[in-house]
Write a protein that holds these residues in place. Sequence first.
Motif, PDB file in Angstrom:
ATOM      1  N   LYS A   8       0.821  -1.220   0.000  1.00  0.00           N
ATOM      2  CA  LYS A   8       0.000   0.000   0.000  1.00  0.00           C
ATOM      3  C   LYS A   8       0.853   1.269   0.000  1.00  0.00           C
ATOM      4  O   LYS A   8       0.385   2.342  -0.331  1.00  0.00           O
ATOM      5  N   ASP A   9       2.127   1.152   0.367  1.00  0.00           N
ATOM      6  CA  ASP A   9       3.018   2.308   0.469  1.00  0.00           C
ATOM      7  C   ASP A   9       3.696   2.674  -0.852  1.00  0.00           C
ATOM      8  O   ASP A   9       4.445   3.656  -0.909  1.00  0.00           O
ATOM      9  N   CYS A  10       3.464   1.895  -1.898  1.00  0.00           N
ATOM     10  CA  CYS A  10       4.276   1.985  -3.114  1.00  0.00           C
ATOM     11  C   CYS A  10       4.436   3.396  -3.676  1.00  0.00           C
ATOM     12  O   CYS A  10       5.556   3.845  -3.916  1.00  0.00           O
ATOM     13  N   MET A  11       3.353   4.112  -3.912  1.00  0.00           N
ATOM     14  CA  MET A  11       3.475   5.429  -4.546  1.00  0.00           C
ATOM     15  C   MET A  11       4.116   6.447  -3.608  1.00  0.00           C
ATOM     16  O   MET A  11       4.938   7.261  -4.022  1.00  0.00           O
ATOM     17  N   GLU A  12       3.757   6.381  -2.343  1.00  0.00           N
ATOM     18  CA  GLU A  12       4.351   7.311  -1.377  1.00  0.00           C
ATOM     19  C   GLU A  12       5.869   7.100  -1.290  1.00  0.00           C
ATOM     20  O   GLU A  12       6.639   8.060  -1.243  1.00  0.00           O
TER      21      GLU A  12
END
Length: 194
Positions: A8-12
Amino acid sequence: MIRMATQKDCMEIAKLLWVIFEDMELPLLKKISKNTLLDMVAECIAEPTYRFGFKRGLVYELNGEIAGVIFGYPAEDEAIIDEPFRNVLLKNGFDPNDNLFVDKETLPNEWYIDSVVVNQKFRGLGIGSALLNGMSQTAIDAGYHTIGLNVDKANPKAKKLYASLGYQKVAELVISDHQYEHMCKSLTIDSLEK
């Protein structure tokens, strides 16, 4: 709070890593637009074997926001860490040989800290040191006795931080046409208290 990175952290995470990409003046940044490249890197972060794969990263979360991130892996993994990105380049119609990183960065038998970055608004709070110590513990847990990283010679502030944590210069490397010092630290339980 330090925790493992998640999908879930990929883009951040990709957006935080962009600071490093720009500092390194990576050639691919001139060939692919920022948004496209961020999307591609974020897609690869979901792949555990990627150099920035979520299973290789720790994040420092503060008030529900990722304040910093660190990625590390065993030196022997260096041969495979960019395969996911090559596949994404190909899938998106780009030359798979146009990788973000092309230079060897690790020394044998070390746990290598590939990248550490702290969001600018959270700098000066000890987050970088906490992440470095967290990755040292990860390396110890994986059975490694040496941890290494590269610091750009043009970044004396970072070198000072690493030296304060017990890292010492052991070699010099050229990465993306920049001069780097390779610094290592012996890992013991006591070394985490520095």
